[in-house]
Design a protein around this motif. Structure first.
Motif, short mmCIF file in Angstrom:
data_model
loop_
_atom_site.label_atom_id
_atom_site.label_comp_id
_atom_site.label_asym_id
_atom_site.label_seq_id
_atom_site.Cartn_x
_atom_site.Cartn_y
_atom_site.Cartn_z
N GLN A 1 -6.17 14.73 6.11
CA GLN A 1 -7.01 13.55 6.20
C GLN A 1 -6.25 12.35 5.64
O GLN A 1 -5.39 12.50 4.76
CB GLN A 1 -8.31 13.74 5.41
N PRO A 2 -6.57 11.14 6.11
CA PRO A 2 -5.86 9.96 5.61
C PRO A 2 -6.35 9.55 4.24
O PRO A 2 -7.49 9.83 3.84
CB PRO A 2 -6.19 8.90 6.66
N ASP B 1 -9.71 8.71 -0.52
CA ASP B 1 -9.88 9.23 0.84
C ASP B 1 -10.21 8.11 1.81
O ASP B 1 -11.09 7.28 1.55
CB ASP B 1 -10.99 10.29 0.85
N LEU B 2 -9.52 8.09 2.95
CA LEU B 2 -9.74 7.08 4.00
C LEU B 2 -10.39 7.65 5.24
O LEU B 2 -10.48 6.95 6.26
CB LEU B 2 -8.39 6.45 4.40
N SER B 3 -10.86 8.89 5.18
CA SER B 3 -11.35 9.52 6.41
C SER B 3 -12.61 8.84 6.96
O SER B 3 -12.91 8.99 8.14
CB SER B 3 -11.63 11.01 6.18
N GLY B 4 -13.32 8.09 6.13
CA GLY B 4 -14.47 7.34 6.63
C GLY B 4 -14.09 6.03 7.27
O GLY B 4 -14.95 5.33 7.83
N MET C 1 0.83 -1.20 0.00
CA MET C 1 0.00 0.00 0.00
C MET C 1 0.86 1.25 0.00
O MET C 1 1.98 1.24 0.51
CB MET C 1 -0.88 0.04 1.25
N LYS C 2 0.28 2.30 -0.54
CA LYS C 2 0.86 3.63 -0.46
C LYS C 2 -0.15 4.50 0.27
O LYS C 2 -1.23 4.80 -0.24
CB LYS C 2 1.15 4.19 -1.85
N LEU C 3 0.20 4.92 1.47
CA LEU C 3 -0.69 5.70 2.32
C LEU C 3 -0.30 7.17 2.29
O LEU C 3 0.89 7.51 2.32
CB LEU C 3 -0.64 5.18 3.76
N ILE C 4 -1.30 8.05 2.24
CA ILE C 4 -1.06 9.48 2.14
C ILE C 4 -1.85 10.23 3.20
O ILE C 4 -2.75 9.67 3.85
CB ILE C 4 -1.45 10.03 0.75
N ARG C 5 -1.53 11.50 3.35
CA ARG C 5 -2.34 12.43 4.14
C ARG C 5 -2.54 13.67 3.26
O ARG C 5 -1.58 14.20 2.70
CB ARG C 5 -1.64 12.79 5.45
N HIS C 6 -3.77 14.09 3.12
CA HIS C 6 -4.10 15.15 2.17
C HIS C 6 -4.92 16.23 2.85
O HIS C 6 -5.68 15.97 3.79
CB HIS C 6 -4.88 14.57 0.98
N GLY C 7 -4.77 17.46 2.36
CA GLY C 7 -5.54 18.57 2.90
C GLY C 7 -4.64 19.69 3.39
O GLY C 7 -3.41 19.66 3.24
#
Length: 283
Positions: free
Chosen positions: A13-14, A25-28, A1-7
């Motif tokens: 947000q993850p 988007d993973l925020s949910g 996996m490639k995990l990011i944080r955006h915003g």
């Protein structure tokens, strides 16, 4: 996996990057890519998700540092024999350990600040190691099981503050914006061998660094094990593992960054960063 944080800064947000390269988007699903979510159980749950069920991140959204709530950034100095040679220094018999203050952490494409009066701002492309499980007195054979993933890191360094001012290197390593992380945190299964990662950096389009983690003096497993003898590494801690040759200080005459310069850097499996150097707002 490639995990990011955006915003926006401070409100990231993850997310993750799907197989087509689309940010999702993973925020949910979870609150953040941070210490509480870096352990094996959390990572396994994320790996089981179908990325196509997640909403895409709007185009043009800023990418933040790929890990939040970092407790410690631990740097390793002179960890490439060819970099030690260009600095005119002896290859160390044991890892040289220093800190970068966590306030230096920055997004991968955010501006880098030139400190007031700085004449010796330098670049250092590095492999960053993110701890996923507490590591305390672990052997080399178990060390990599404590790693959540890897990221690209620019260990921006003000050489006068680092070398000419008496005391610890931390003074030359910790100015705000001087630790860009990301664009993503790549999990060990996707990166493969951390001792086979090509790294490069350009300034204003001219290649300055070319190297590979194959030439590290101390590999990742050795570093995690070694550090765990002196401290209890915590989830979210980041290890900056050293830089290959080609830093500005090593050129004859030395080359240093000025306002308006652009750094571009990347690594196999780690993505790319781009930073514009600007005068510090503190100036």
């Amino acid at each position: 996996m490639k995990l990011i944080r955006h915003g926006l800064p401070g409100a990231e947000q993850p997310g993750l990057i799907d197989a087509s390269g689309t940010p999702r988007d993973l925020s949910g699903v979870l609150a953040d890519i941070a210490p509480a979510t870096l352990g094996p159980d959390s990572m396994a749950r994320l790996a089981a998700l179908d990325p196509l069920t997640l909403p895409p991140v709007p185009s043009g959204t800023r990418l933040g540092p790929c890990v939040g709530e970092v407790g410690n950034v631990i740097g390793i100095g002179l960890n490439y024999a060819d970099h030690a040679a260009e600095a005119g220094l002896k290859v160390p018999g044991q890892p040289i350990v220093f800190n970068k203050h966590v306030s230096a952490i920055n997004g991968p494409n955010d501006e880098v600040w030139l400190p007031p009066g700085s004449q010796k701002l330098d670049w250092e492309v590095e492999l960053g190691v993110v701890i996923g499980q507490r590591a305390f007195h672990v052997g080399e054979d178990q060390a990599l099981s404590h790693v959540a993933g890897y990221c690209l890191l620019n260990d921006v360094s003000e050489r006068a503050h680092q070398i000419e001012y008496e005391g610890q290197w931390v003074k030359g390593k910790s100015y705000p914006t001087h630790c860009p992380l990301g664009p993503w945190l790549v999990t060990p299964d996707e990166l493969g061998d951390p001792q086979d990662v090509a790294l490069w950096l350009e300034v204003n389009g001219q290649r300055r660094q070319n190297g590979s983690t194959r030439t590290m003096v101390f590999g990742v497993a050795t570093l995690v094990s070694y550090l765990s003898r002196f401290m209890a590494l915590q989830p979210g801690d980041v290890i900056a593992t050293g830089t290959p040759p080609g830093v500005g200080m090593g050129h004859q005459p030395p080359l240093y960054l000025k306002a308006g310069d652009v750094m571009t850097l990347g690594g196999r499996g780690l993505g790319e960063q781009r930073q514009l150097v600007v005068d510090s707002p503190a100036g």
